[in-house]
Every structure is written in C-alpha cells, then in structure tokens.
Design a protein around this motif. Structure first.
Motif, mmCIF file in Angstrom:
data_model
loop_
_atom_site.group_PDB
_atom_site.id
_atom_site.type_symbol
_atom_site.label_atom_id
_atom_site.label_comp_id
_atom_site.label_asym_id
_atom_site.label_seq_id
_atom_site.Cartn_x
_atom_site.Cartn_y
_atom_site.Cartn_z
ATOM 1 N N ASP A 88 0.933 -1.177 0.004
ATOM 2 C CA ASP A 88 0.224 0.019 0.040
ATOM 3 C C ASP A 88 0.896 1.296 -0.134
ATOM 4 N N SER A 89 0.447 2.294 -0.806
ATOM 5 C CA SER A 89 1.235 3.490 -0.882
ATOM 6 C C SER A 89 1.438 4.315 0.380
ATOM 7 N N ARG A 90 0.671 3.940 1.512
ATOM 8 C CA ARG A 90 0.738 4.656 2.839
ATOM 9 C C ARG A 90 1.828 3.866 3.669
ATOM 10 N N SER A 91 2.205 2.891 3.058
ATOM 11 C CA SER A 91 3.403 1.901 3.800
ATOM 12 C C SER A 91 4.797 2.552 3.299
ATOM 13 N N ARG A 92 5.055 3.709 2.448
ATOM 14 C CA ARG A 92 6.290 4.006 2.140
ATOM 15 C C ARG A 92 6.831 5.286 2.632
ATOM 16 N N TRP A 93 8.191 5.077 2.904
ATOM 17 C CA TRP A 93 9.042 6.179 3.510
ATOM 18 C C TRP A 93 9.329 7.341 2.283
ATOM 19 N N GLY A 132 -10.024 10.831 9.464
ATOM 20 C CA GLY A 132 -10.146 9.318 9.722
ATOM 21 C C GLY A 132 -9.332 8.869 10.921
ATOM 22 N N LEU A 133 -9.706 7.463 11.135
ATOM 23 C CA LEU A 133 -8.705 6.828 12.367
ATOM 24 C C LEU A 133 -7.906 5.901 11.453
ATOM 25 N N HIS A 134 -6.550 6.047 11.725
ATOM 26 C CA HIS A 134 -5.498 5.176 10.883
ATOM 27 C C HIS A 134 -4.551 4.559 11.921
ATOM 28 N N VAL A 135 -4.232 3.296 11.469
ATOM 29 C CA VAL A 135 -3.099 2.425 12.188
ATOM 30 C C VAL A 135 -2.044 2.192 11.255
ATOM 31 N N TRP A 136 -0.871 2.178 11.723
ATOM 32 C CA TRP A 136 0.479 1.984 11.154
ATOM 33 C C TRP A 136 1.315 0.909 12.081
ATOM 34 N N GLU A 137 1.795 0.123 11.620
ATOM 35 C CA GLU A 137 2.756 -0.833 12.079
ATOM 36 C C GLU A 137 4.192 -0.276 11.978
ATOM 37 N N VAL A 138 5.083 -0.157 13.088
ATOM 38 C CA VAL A 138 6.412 0.245 12.723
ATOM 39 C C VAL A 138 7.095 -0.700 13.739
ATOM 40 N N THR A 139 8.042 -1.213 12.618
ATOM 41 C CA THR A 139 9.256 -2.449 13.187
ATOM 42 C C THR A 139 10.379 -1.858 13.394
ATOM 43 N N PRO A 215 8.919 -3.291 22.840
ATOM 44 C CA PRO A 215 9.273 -4.180 21.905
ATOM 45 C C PRO A 215 9.484 -3.787 20.642
ATOM 46 N N GLU A 216 9.872 -4.593 19.852
ATOM 47 C CA GLU A 216 10.268 -4.545 18.479
ATOM 48 C C GLU A 216 9.043 -3.936 17.656
ATOM 49 N N ARG A 217 7.710 -4.240 17.727
ATOM 50 C CA ARG A 217 6.664 -4.074 16.859
ATOM 51 C C ARG A 217 5.834 -3.010 17.697
ATOM 52 N N ILE A 218 5.556 -1.912 17.265
ATOM 53 C CA ILE A 218 4.515 -0.919 17.629
ATOM 54 C C ILE A 218 3.596 -0.561 16.797
ATOM 55 N N LEU A 219 2.258 -0.310 17.170
ATOM 56 C CA LEU A 219 1.226 0.196 16.397
ATOM 57 C C LEU A 219 1.043 1.638 16.679
ATOM 58 N N MET A 220 1.036 2.497 15.611
ATOM 59 C CA MET A 220 0.732 3.894 16.094
ATOM 60 C C MET A 220 -0.780 4.156 15.521
ATOM 61 N N VAL A 221 -1.662 4.857 16.530
ATOM 62 C CA VAL A 221 -2.925 5.199 16.085
ATOM 63 C C VAL A 221 -2.996 6.536 16.045
ATOM 64 N N LEU A 222 -3.440 6.813 14.809
ATOM 65 C CA LEU A 222 -3.703 8.378 14.776
ATOM 66 C C LEU A 222 -5.107 8.765 14.334
ATOM 67 N N LEU A 269 -1.668 -0.522 8.242
ATOM 68 C CA LEU A 269 -2.491 -1.629 8.593
ATOM 69 C C LEU A 269 -3.826 -1.483 7.953
ATOM 70 N N ASN A 270 -4.685 -0.268 8.632
ATOM 71 C CA ASN A 270 -5.998 -0.416 8.090
ATOM 72 C C ASN A 270 -6.509 1.217 8.688
ATOM 73 N N GLY A 271 -7.805 1.503 8.333
ATOM 74 C CA GLY A 271 -8.340 2.711 8.736
ATOM 75 C C GLY A 271 -9.860 2.686 8.727
ATOM 76 N N ALA A 272 -10.219 3.803 9.089
ATOM 77 C CA ALA A 272 -11.808 3.741 9.175
ATOM 78 C C ALA A 272 -12.185 5.413 9.216
ATOM 79 N N THR A 273 -13.399 5.591 8.553
ATOM 80 C CA THR A 273 -14.035 6.972 8.563
ATOM 81 C C THR A 273 -14.298 7.405 9.858
ATOM 82 N N ARG A 274 -14.983 8.534 10.123
ATOM 83 C CA ARG A 274 -15.582 8.916 11.305
ATOM 84 C C ARG A 274 -16.975 8.228 11.834
#
Length: 316
Positions: A88-93, A132-139, A215-222, A269-274
C-alpha cells in the motif's frame, strides 16, 4: 495464517458446502441449508460463550496489561480486521523528506540509517492523512535504537537532520514524538511527560517501573478526526499520548534516529472513517473477544449457521 488455521477454514468451507441441499418447487430450483433443530441463535450463542469465558480467561502476561486503557469500538474493529494488502502506498517512506543519512529499500518500506557520527537524522512517510482513524505498524528492533529513538507524526515539513545527538521528531512545533528509550513525549522543543504512565489505569495493582522496554513491533494510532495520537504495544492500547493535534492538516508518520545501522520498517495496516462501525463488525468483534486467542480455531464449534462461521473466520 498458519497451516492449522488454513486447514480448519478449508474443513469448515467443505462442511458448509455439504450442508447445502437443492429443492425443486413448482419448477424452480432453490438452495437451502439443512438444520437439525430450531435453536434461538442469540440465546444459544450467549449460553455457549458464557459457559466457557471463566474457563478460558485471557493471558495477563504482558507487563503493559496493567497500563492498558479501553479502546473505542472504531479502533477495536480496526485492530481486529485483516490488514490492507502489502505494498500500500501509505506504507512507504518518502525519498524526498528524508535525511541523506538514511537509505531506503527498493519498496521504500524500510529505511536504514548509515553509520554517521554526531548526527541526528529523520524521515517521514510519503503519504499522510487529514481525516479518519488510521493505524500503522512500525518495526524497529530495540538493539537498533540507541539513544534518541523517536516515533511520532509530523506536518509536511518535518525536521530531517541536525548536528549532535538530539531528538528531532518533537523538536519543533510541527512534529510530535515518543522517545522509545526514555518513554518521554516531545513537542515544540520540550518534554511533555512520560508515556505510558500508571495514571491511565488507576485500578492497576501492579505497575512496572519506568522506563518500560518497548518491544520491536509498535502500532501507531492516529485519529485525525479527534486530533489524537496513541500507541499499541503487545496488543494493549496505552492511551492517548498527544491530543489537540491540528485537524484538517495532513499528518505523516515520522521517525528520527542517531544509531548507525538502525533499520525501521513502516506498514499501513488499516483505517476507518468517522462513521460508526457496521453492526456485523461489532457482533463479530464481541464473539472473537469471548473466544480469546487460545480458542480462535474453535469457530466451527459455535452454535451458528455455517455462513456466519465463515464470516467470523475470514473477516479477521
């Protein structure tokens, strides 16, 4: 998905197919599902779950369990949904908004810091969000962090490079960061306090001593609608770290590091509207919650029609 999960799902699908019968009425062919007896579905399911909840309580092994806070239904549905497809394009630096001391992989999902001394280096994601509500995984492996390892969000122009060893994300008014080694929150050149802390869950009887090893895996919730940023660690939401983030302004995941060889991977990872979650998603969430991780492969034992069993299996 492991082999055991796949086998269970195939078996359930086959059973679902075998239970279908064909009936011809007045020249018209119909498909029907056979049932042995009528049982009120809600009552039967509630009884089944209640009789097994006490017997299979969730594990409390994580030290972050005592620091966790309740999550909203929107976030809970996202965390229990299948992630979007890889790539997904939202997974790119971003290759533009990136310190010259970071090298990106071909997919741009992974960034590696070069072994440069006396330099603090940052980068942000290629795409941000405005609502929206969005979640990324940062390793990010703990032994690849060193001091001043920061994870957070920034506006369009995030700090990318500075001399010496410093916090970059959170060092100005345009970014908000969580320093993983000290657990300190940073914004506008100042510390904003420790995160997480025991005040999030005052009922906790046992709270480990800070700073907590992240730990190594962190989920960021915006939550761009509410203007908040939080994090999920070891499957536990640690609460809101930052509030009053600017609304309607594009915000990007961002990191900064001072350690040579630090390898940081980003995945949306995923997202949702309001809008509120669908009722089917909420019902499925409740059922999976009562099942727990140890019984996730026992969906076929639920007193539900096979079609609903399939939904529970493949919607997660």
């Amino acid at each position: 998905m492991d082999t055991h999960d796949a086998t269970d799902k195939r078996a359930l699908l086959n059973r679902y197919k075998h239970k279908r019968i064909r009936r011809t009425t007045h020249g018209r062919t119909e498909d029907n599902i056979t049932t042995n007896q009528f049982i009120p579905m809600g009552l039967s399911l509630s009884t089944w779950l209640h009789s097994r909840t006490k017997k299979h309580s969730p594990s409390l092994s994580s030290l972050f369990c005592s620091l966790a806070v309740p999550t909203s239904s929107r976030l809970e549905v996202i965390l229990n949904s299948s992630p979007v497809s890889p790539g997904d394009s939202r997974s790119r630096w971003s290759s533009v908004h990136c310190s010259p001391h970071f090298v990106l992989s071909a997919s741009r999902e992974e960034a590696t810091r070069l072994p440069v001394e006396l330099s603090s280096d940052g980068l942000r994601a290629e795409k941000g969000v405005k609502d929206g509500l969005h979640v990324w995984e940062v390793t990010w492996k703990p032994d690849h962090r060193g001091s001043h390892a920061v994870l957070g969000v920034s506006k369009q122009n995030c700090p990318l490079q500075a001399s010496g060893y410093n916090v970059l994300v959170g060092a100005d008014s345009q970014s908000w960061g969580w320093e993983l080694q000290s657990n300190q929150l940073w914004h506008d050149r100042g510390r904003q306090g420790a995160y997480p802390n025991s005040q999030f869950n005052p009922s906790s009887q046992e709270v480990p001593v800070a700073p907590f090893p992240i730990p190594e895996r962190i989920l960021m919730v915006l939550d761009a609608d509410a203007g908040t940023l939080g994090f999920v660690v070891d499957s536990h939401f640690l609460g809101v770290a930052f509030k009053s983030l600017p609304r309607g302004v594009e915000l990007f995941p961002a990191v900064s590091s001072v350690r040579g060889g630090a390898c940081i991977r980003l995945r949306y990872l995923n997202g949702a509207t309001r809008n509120p979650p669908a009722l089917t998603a909420l019902c499925g969430l409740l059922i999976r919650h009562h099942l727990g991780l140890q019984r996730r492969n026992q969906v076929d034992k639920l007193p539900l029609p096979p079609a609903l069993q399939c939904y529970l299996l493949f919607s997660h």
